[in-house]
Design a protein around this motif. Sequence first.
Motif, PDB file in Angstrom:
ATOM      1  N   ARG A 424       0.839  -1.194   0.000  1.00  0.00           N
ATOM      2  CA  ARG A 424       0.000   0.000   0.000  1.00  0.00           C
ATOM      3  C   ARG A 424       0.874   1.244   0.000  1.00  0.00           C
ATOM      4  O   ARG A 424       2.012   1.230   0.445  1.00  0.00           O
ATOM      5  N   GLU A 425       0.287   2.350  -0.453  1.00  0.00           N
ATOM      6  CA  GLU A 425       0.998   3.626  -0.531  1.00  0.00           C
ATOM      7  C   GLU A 425       0.669   4.487   0.687  1.00  0.00           C
ATOM      8  O   GLU A 425      -0.461   4.488   1.177  1.00  0.00           O
ATOM      9  N   ALA A 427       0.400   8.137   0.896  1.00  0.00           N
ATOM     10  CA  ALA A 427       0.352   9.243  -0.067  1.00  0.00           C
ATOM     11  C   ALA A 427       1.062  10.483   0.450  1.00  0.00           C
ATOM     12  O   ALA A 427       1.596  11.280  -0.329  1.00  0.00           O
ATOM     13  N   SER A 430       4.437   9.851  -0.602  1.00  0.00           N
ATOM     14  CA  SER A 430       4.518   9.329  -1.983  1.00  0.00           C
ATOM     15  C   SER A 430       5.429   8.106  -2.060  1.00  0.00           C
ATOM     16  O   SER A 430       6.261   7.986  -2.961  1.00  0.00           O
ATOM     17  N   ARG A 431       5.258   7.186  -1.123  1.00  0.00           N
ATOM     18  CA  ARG A 431       6.044   5.956  -1.135  1.00  0.00           C
ATOM     19  C   ARG A 431       5.117   4.759  -0.931  1.00  0.00           C
ATOM     20  O   ARG A 431       4.101   4.860  -0.245  1.00  0.00           O
ATOM     21  N   TRP A 432       5.530   3.631  -1.542  1.00  0.00           N
ATOM     22  CA  TRP A 432       4.786   2.373  -1.410  1.00  0.00           C
ATOM     23  C   TRP A 432       5.561   1.441  -0.488  1.00  0.00           C
ATOM     24  O   TRP A 432       6.792   1.394  -0.514  1.00  0.00           O
ATOM     25  N   TYR A 433       4.798   0.657   0.296  1.00  0.00           N
ATOM     26  CA  TYR A 433       5.416  -0.268   1.237  1.00  0.00           C
ATOM     27  C   TYR A 433       4.756  -1.639   1.132  1.00  0.00           C
ATOM     28  O   TYR A 433       3.555  -1.757   0.866  1.00  0.00           O
ATOM     29  N   GLU A 451      10.292  -0.749   1.672  1.00  0.00           N
ATOM     30  CA  GLU A 451       9.776   0.179   0.657  1.00  0.00           C
ATOM     31  C   GLU A 451       9.871  -0.474  -0.715  1.00  0.00           C
ATOM     32  O   GLU A 451      10.914  -1.037  -1.080  1.00  0.00           O
ATOM     33  N   THR A 453       8.539   1.247  -3.640  1.00  0.00           N
ATOM     34  CA  THR A 453       8.041   2.276  -4.563  1.00  0.00           C
ATOM     35  C   THR A 453       8.528   2.033  -5.986  1.00  0.00           C
ATOM     36  O   THR A 453       7.751   2.107  -6.946  1.00  0.00           O
TER      37      THR A 453
END
Length: 820
Positions: A424-425, A427, A430-433, A451, A453
Amino acid sequence: MTDKARLKALANYGILDTPAEPGFDGIVQLACQLCDVPVALVSLVAEDRQWFKARIGFPPCETNLNSSVCAHALAQPDELLVIPDLTTDPRTAQNPLVTGEPHIRFYAGAPLRTPSGMVLGTLCVIDKVSRPAGLTETQHQCLKLLAEQVLNQLELRRAVRARDVLRETEAQAFRAREALRDMQAVVATAESDLETILHAVVAGAMQAVPSAEGGAIELLDGKELEYRVVQGTLGEHKGLRLPLDGSAAGYCATSRRSYLMLDATSDPYVQRGLIGTIQLGSAVFAPILRGETVLGVLKLQSVKPFCFDERDLDQIVLFAGAATAGITEAAARSEARAKDVYWRRLFDRLNEGFIVGEVVRNADGRITDWRNIEVNPACGELLGIDPTTAIGRTIREVLPGIEDAWVNEFADVVETGQPKTFTREVATVSRWYEGHAFKLEGDRFGVIFLEVTSRVAAENRRTGMLAIGDKLSNLTTIPEMTAAVAEVVGLTLGTSRAGFGRIEGEVEFVNIEADWAAPGQSSVAGRHRYDDFGNLRAPLRRGEPLVVNDVARDARTRKNASTWQGFGINSFLHMPVRERGRTVAVFIVHDVKPRVWTPEELGFLRSVADRLEAGVARVRSEELQTILNAELAHRLKNTLAIVQSIATQTLRGVTERDLVQVFDQRVLALSRAHDVLLQKSWSAAQMRAVMESVLAVQADLDRFALDGPDMNISPQAALSLTMLLHELATNALKYGALSTRAGKVEISWRTVETGAPAFVLGWAEHGGPSVTEPNGRGGFGSRLIRMGLLGTRNAILRYDPKGLLAEFRAPLSDILVQSH
């Protein structure tokens, strides 16, 4: 011809000896139609042969290089190789395909040139008659465009194959991370229980390496190794002891190196008598070391040979290290439990982020937040925060505006006790994990995460490229294409606007077609002058992308920043599309905020621009084909009209008018067949459409009973069937069932598979006058009927008193449209 770099480039595409594919087959079909030739090939020149990925009108799938004309095209990578008469050219005059079957005479080949300049082969067209004039300019350009499409197809195949390899690699890495996390979760709650820790290590290693059927940790005891922890096929061998000398595990321990055993039956270190006892086919070993001291060996095995590779060896080394840590930390923890040294050291050493959290409940007991109890140093880099300031604060305080899902999912873990894996991000950063959450005691839970992303962005770009390919293959107009591609690009890259523009002059103006804009953003479609927006033309004229990360700071746009910002643009990228050394179009993306355009995004947009331009070229080619078909129909009708006019004038004095009428009707039947074929661009015709077209001229269709499967038939079969049915129906009108009001004709057709597959056509008249076999050989019509379908002469005629019965047979392969 044997250039290593070229052959390596060809091998990298993985295309040789692959099955036929519609994308390539369609290209050679179009090449044949555009160049008006019977043969077209996608020819790839290997080290000792030329192999055809797609072919029409040429049965062999490959030839030796002595028979290759395409090999000569390698010497001129930038131009078409056109040989008007192969018998007079010294390069081809003695070619076996010229001097013998199939006696080819004309050749034109467009080189298949890779972006790095390597020529893999050609898209060629061949005729069996010489063509002194060669190709027209239009045919010349179209053949080059189709060659580019062949390269695009090759690049797409390679991209899809690379995607699949990458996905498998990512899946393997994901399995390893999951196994490590599961193992660490068990270790984290194992206290100082060494058996639990070692079992978790073996289970994790087998989870990370799915081909393993059994696993064991063999601990060193004097001069022997003891099977201390066993799982899978080794489950019944706990306590088994092996000497250090004379065993594969002993070799691993004494050499202190991991070891890959590919085949137990030929391995120099394995005990031969042990193979059957423990069902050993292949294995991987990793030493469990503490400094220079050998503690034991971690082993995974399979009953089958060759089940493991170097990647599996790398995985088992990681878990052997975890076993080392488990053994060492278990001993240390038993001595220093009060100081919690084990937990802190393990917690701080992790490269993954590790959080211990405790949920926060409101007055009703509902979970609304969670508080950080422990945060390891890796969290700071992964989240962009100071981990020391995060402890004791809630996640909503640390990351204001974080999505509710981050609270709700961990709340569910606490309430249900069920672990969860997430991607999931956040927001706000602005990073996805990607990670794993699990319940601890009470209202506490643990989270291990990384991370991802870059990986998510790469997957989005791959998905976007596939979506673009699907849309371009289905859409039929250029405005639809540009609008659809712009939307996919904008959503994939998360930009505020995307579009496609045509360049005018020397990059003086850009005419932006209907673009895509995010909600709240307006369109910028229309004609714009580059110099009104800054000093921007130079890179586009050189064919380089125009990249601006911040219009207010870039020297080229700083003076015009307010103009850009008036359109809601603070960063942008123009990717050029080149044609004959000139920039003719650009693919444009805008962002409402400054951003750094990454090399991966540039590469994505380059591929998008090339793919869109290829799609546009396809549409233009199809539009040209439509025009050519219309012109062909017009000229054919004119020709048949002239034939009828000449016949009318020539036969004006003939007193036998019935013969003249028969001739007119045959010309009309031929015209009807041509009309049906034209509906499918002369590539095929529908069986029923052909029959109904010719029979409707003779009588009402309700007097014919048609029974058989509809099918695509070849142009030759359509013409032959038309003339045969015309003559049968004409005779029925004169002498048979159609000469009376009650008479009817049954027409049936079928395919038979006994022996060589065949097509069988039946004609049965009933309800007419009694018929008898005619005397003599009859006229042209009778001879045509006896010749049967496609001139096979396989016709059986029975003049039953109740009506004519006829059966005609022809090879099924000659009737149906052939696909290559």
